[in-house]
Design a protein around this motif. Sequence first.
Motif, PDB file in Angstrom:
ATOM      1  N   UNK A 247       0.850  -1.250  -0.111  1.00 51.33           N
ATOM      2  CA  UNK A 247      -0.003  -0.018  -0.040  1.00 51.33           C
ATOM      3  C   UNK A 247       0.993   1.409   0.011  1.00 51.33           C
ATOM      4  N   UNK A 248       1.862   1.334   0.646  1.00 53.30           N
ATOM      5  CA  UNK A 248       2.952   2.496   0.695  1.00 53.30           C
ATOM      6  C   UNK A 248       3.402   2.596  -0.720  1.00 53.30           C
ATOM      7  N   UNK A 249       3.833   1.649  -1.423  1.00 53.03           N
ATOM      8  CA  UNK A 249       4.525   1.721  -2.771  1.00 53.03           C
ATOM      9  C   UNK A 249       3.071   2.511  -3.925  1.00 53.03           C
ATOM     10  N   UNK A 250       1.955   2.035  -3.411  1.00 50.55           N
ATOM     11  CA  UNK A 250       1.085   2.191  -4.375  1.00 50.55           C
ATOM     12  C   UNK A 250       0.685   3.904  -4.132  1.00 50.55           C
ATOM     13  N   UNK A 251       0.831   4.367  -2.868  1.00 49.06           N
ATOM     14  CA  UNK A 251       0.436   5.283  -2.240  1.00 49.06           C
ATOM     15  C   UNK A 251       1.433   6.556  -3.055  1.00 49.06           C
ATOM     16  N   UNK A 252       2.667   6.291  -2.932  1.00 42.60           N
ATOM     17  CA  UNK A 252       3.489   7.126  -3.732  1.00 42.60           C
ATOM     18  C   UNK A 252       3.313   7.441  -5.315  1.00 42.60           C
ATOM     19  N   UNK A 253       2.923   6.183  -5.667  1.00 43.73           N
ATOM     20  CA  UNK A 253       2.567   6.433  -7.263  1.00 43.73           C
ATOM     21  C   UNK A 253       1.339   7.314  -7.286  1.00 43.73           C
ATOM     22  N   UNK A 254       0.578   7.672  -6.364  1.00 42.51           N
ATOM     23  CA  UNK A 254      -0.744   8.534  -6.394  1.00 42.51           C
ATOM     24  C   UNK A 254      -0.288   9.842  -6.556  1.00 42.51           C
ATOM     25  N   UNK A 263       8.380   1.832 -11.465  1.00 45.23           N
ATOM     26  CA  UNK A 263       8.945   0.476 -11.631  1.00 45.23           C
ATOM     27  C   UNK A 263       9.076   0.433  -9.777  1.00 45.23           C
ATOM     28  N   UNK A 264       8.093  -0.751  -9.511  1.00 47.21           N
ATOM     29  CA  UNK A 264       7.765  -0.933  -8.088  1.00 47.21           C
ATOM     30  C   UNK A 264       8.838  -2.061  -7.547  1.00 47.21           C
ATOM     31  N   UNK A 277       0.730  -8.641  -1.271  1.00 44.34           N
ATOM     32  CA  UNK A 277       1.488  -7.254  -2.097  1.00 44.34           C
ATOM     33  C   UNK A 277       1.340  -7.464  -3.673  1.00 44.34           C
ATOM     34  N   UNK A 278       1.849  -8.771  -3.991  1.00 42.53           N
ATOM     35  CA  UNK A 278       1.851  -9.016  -5.684  1.00 42.53           C
ATOM     36  C   UNK A 278       0.268  -8.910  -5.911  1.00 42.53           C
ATOM     37  N   UNK A 279      -0.706  -9.141  -5.307  1.00 40.44           N
ATOM     38  CA  UNK A 279      -2.105  -9.146  -5.749  1.00 40.44           C
ATOM     39  C   UNK A 279      -2.516  -7.810  -5.605  1.00 40.44           C
ATOM     40  N   UNK A 280      -2.200  -7.062  -4.817  1.00 41.20           N
ATOM     41  CA  UNK A 280      -2.526  -5.747  -4.571  1.00 41.20           C
ATOM     42  C   UNK A 280      -1.832  -4.717  -5.745  1.00 41.20           C
ATOM     43  N   UNK A 281      -0.813  -4.776  -6.104  1.00 38.26           N
ATOM     44  CA  UNK A 281      -0.215  -4.337  -7.074  1.00 38.26           C
ATOM     45  C   UNK A 281      -0.834  -4.342  -8.536  1.00 38.26           C
ATOM     46  N   UNK A 282      -1.067  -5.707  -8.661  1.00 42.93           N
ATOM     47  CA  UNK A 282      -1.491  -6.067 -10.036  1.00 42.93           C
ATOM     48  C   UNK A 282      -3.192  -5.732 -10.082  1.00 42.93           C
ATOM     49  N   UNK A 283      -3.953  -5.803  -8.990  1.00 48.99           N
ATOM     50  CA  UNK A 283      -4.967  -5.205  -9.011  1.00 48.99           C
ATOM     51  C   UNK A 283      -5.127  -3.758  -9.168  1.00 48.99           C
ATOM     52  N   UNK A 284      -4.496  -3.053  -8.746  1.00 52.75           N
ATOM     53  CA  UNK A 284      -4.045  -1.655  -8.958  1.00 52.75           C
ATOM     54  C   UNK A 284      -3.642  -1.104 -10.290  1.00 52.75           C
ATOM     55  N   UNK A 286      -0.904  -2.642 -12.096  1.00 53.82           N
ATOM     56  CA  UNK A 286       0.480  -2.382 -12.164  1.00 53.82           C
ATOM     57  C   UNK A 286       0.769  -3.838 -12.888  1.00 53.82           C
ATOM     58  N   UNK A 287       1.689  -3.595 -14.004  1.00 54.83           N
ATOM     59  CA  UNK A 287       1.907  -4.604 -14.893  1.00 54.83           C
ATOM     60  C   UNK A 287       2.980  -5.453 -14.418  1.00 54.83           C
ATOM     61  N   UNK A 288       2.828  -6.682 -14.520  1.00 50.58           N
ATOM     62  CA  UNK A 288       3.840  -7.911 -14.041  1.00 50.58           C
ATOM     63  C   UNK A 288       5.454  -7.130 -14.401  1.00 50.58           C
ATOM     64  N   UNK A 289       5.445  -6.521 -15.356  1.00 51.40           N
ATOM     65  CA  UNK A 289       6.644  -6.082 -15.894  1.00 51.40           C
ATOM     66  C   UNK A 289       7.291  -4.897 -15.263  1.00 51.40           C
TER      67      UNK A 289
END
Length: 537
Positions: A247-254, A263-264, A277-284, A286-289
Amino acid sequence: MTEKTQSSQLEQSLWSSANALRGSMDASEYKNYLLGLIFYRFLSVKALKAFAENNHLQNLTSDELKAQYTQYLDSNNEIAGYKTRDITIKGLLNKNGYHIEPADLYSTLVEKIQSHEFELEQLDAALHNLEISTNGQNSHSDFAGLFADVDLHSNKLGGSIRQRNQAISETMLALNNIDLFGHDGDVLGDAYEYLIAQFASDAGKKAGEFYTPRQVSDIISQIVTYQRDTGDKQIRTIYDPAVGSGSLLLNVAEHVDNPKLIQYHGQELNTTTYNLARMNLMLHDVSYEDMDIRNGDTLDKDWPVEEPYQFDAVVMNPPYSAHWDNSESRLADPRFRDYGVLPPKSKADFAFLLHGLYHLKTDGTMGIVLPHGVLFRGAKEGKIRQKLLEDNRIDAVIGLPANIFHSTSIPTLILILKKDKKDANVMFIDASREFEKGKNQNNLTADNIQKIVKTYKERKDVDKYAHVAIYDEIKENDFNLNIPRYVDTFEPEPDIDIDAVKQNIQNIDTEMHSLQQEIDAMAADLVETDVNTNDHE
C-alpha cells in the motif's frame, strides 16, 4: 450516484461477502480466501478483456465474449492455417503474462456452483493451472505461489468436504453478485485497499505484518515526491524493503504525474503478506513487467544487488525493534560498514534505516516509520545517529500521535533522509497532539496531514509545533534528537487571582451557612409535625 457513493457501496458489499467464512476462522485467516477469490475473479475478467482488445471484440456482451473466447481456445479451430488457440494464448501471455482456460474462468466455476456441479478440486486446479501457464514467461516469478494461502483443504473452512465446498461456494456466489468491474481501476483498487484496512483492524497487533495506515502513507508519499532536483521530476523507481501489502508503494504512485512510468520494487519476509502485495499491485493495474516483489529477509541478505539497486524513493514501515542477526561479519557489509558499529541484536530499527539509505539514489528521498527510541537511545545506536547527522543525512523528524496504527498504541515518528541536502538543518515537527479521536484508533485528518506536509515544505519555525534546528544546536544536545528538546509544547498554567479565590471561598461559606439554616428550619418543622401527630392519636 456519485463515484464516492459507488465506491462505498462496493466496499461494504465486498466486506459482507465474507459472511460465509467469518464463523469458522479469524480475520487473519479468512482474509486469504476472500482477497484471493476477488483477485482470481479480477484475473478472469482481465483475461477476457485482453482477449477482446487483441481481437477487436469490445462491443460484445460478456456472454458473447466468453463464447468467442471458448471457441478461439478450441484446439481444432484455425485462422489462415494458424491454430486460434496458439494465437490466443500468445496474445494473452504477451498482454497479461498468464492465460486461463475457459473451463477455469471464474464465471464458469460459478455456473457449476449454480447447477450443483461444483467441486473444490475444480477451483484448486484452476488456480494451479493459472500458475502453470506462466512457466517459461518473464511473469513467472510474479505469479509463482500466488494462491498458496488459499488452502481449500483446510478444516477451518469446515469439518467435511461438503461444508468446505459450501463455504467457498457461498463466498464465490456473493462476489459474483457484486459489480466489481463497472468502475474504473482506481475504484476497484481502493475497494481492495479498504478490505485490507478492515482486515488490519480486525487482526489487531497482527496487522503490523501487512498494513500501513493510509494517513501515514499520505504524509510519506507527499514528502518523498516533493521537489525532485533532477531535470526529470518524475519518480521512476520506488523501493520498500518491508513491503507488507504494497500500500505504501501504491500511495507514492498517486502523487506523481504519470504512475505508468514507475517501477515498483519490494521485499517481504512473510510469505502470506508477500502474496498479498503482488495481488494488490496487479489489482491496481500495475503490470507484471513493472513490479519486482521478492519474498525474503531484507536484513539477512541484501537485495537488490543487481541494477537497479538504488532508487528515486525509498519508503518503509518496518517491524519496530525487531531482533536480527548482528554478527560481527556484518561490519563488512557495504550497507553498514561506514558506521563502524552494528545496531543491537534486539533492536533492528537502524539496520532497516541503513539498508534503505544504502539503496537510495543521491538525489532521492527516503521516508521511514520508526519508534521514538531511535532519537535518543545511546551506545551503538547513538554512534550511528551521530554519524548520520555528521554526514548530513537526516532531513526531518516528524512526531506522530499515539494509537494511529492497528498493530501498536505507542507513538511513532517519520524520519526523512536525503544524501544530498542543501543545508545542515533538521526540521522537527511535533504533530503528536493534533488528531481526531476514533473508536479504536486515533486518526490524522486531511487538515492534520496538510499541516504536516506544508510545514515540512516551508521549513520555518511554528510556535509549539515545529522548529528548524541548525547542526550546532543538535551537536550541543549530544546528537540527541528527542523532539521535546527542539519543539517546546509547554503550556503555562494561567495566573491565579488570589483575591478572587478568597472571595469565591467566602461566597461559598455564606451560601453553605444559608443552606444550613434552611435545613435546620425544615428539620424543626418535621419534628413539630411528628409531635402533633402523636398527640392526636
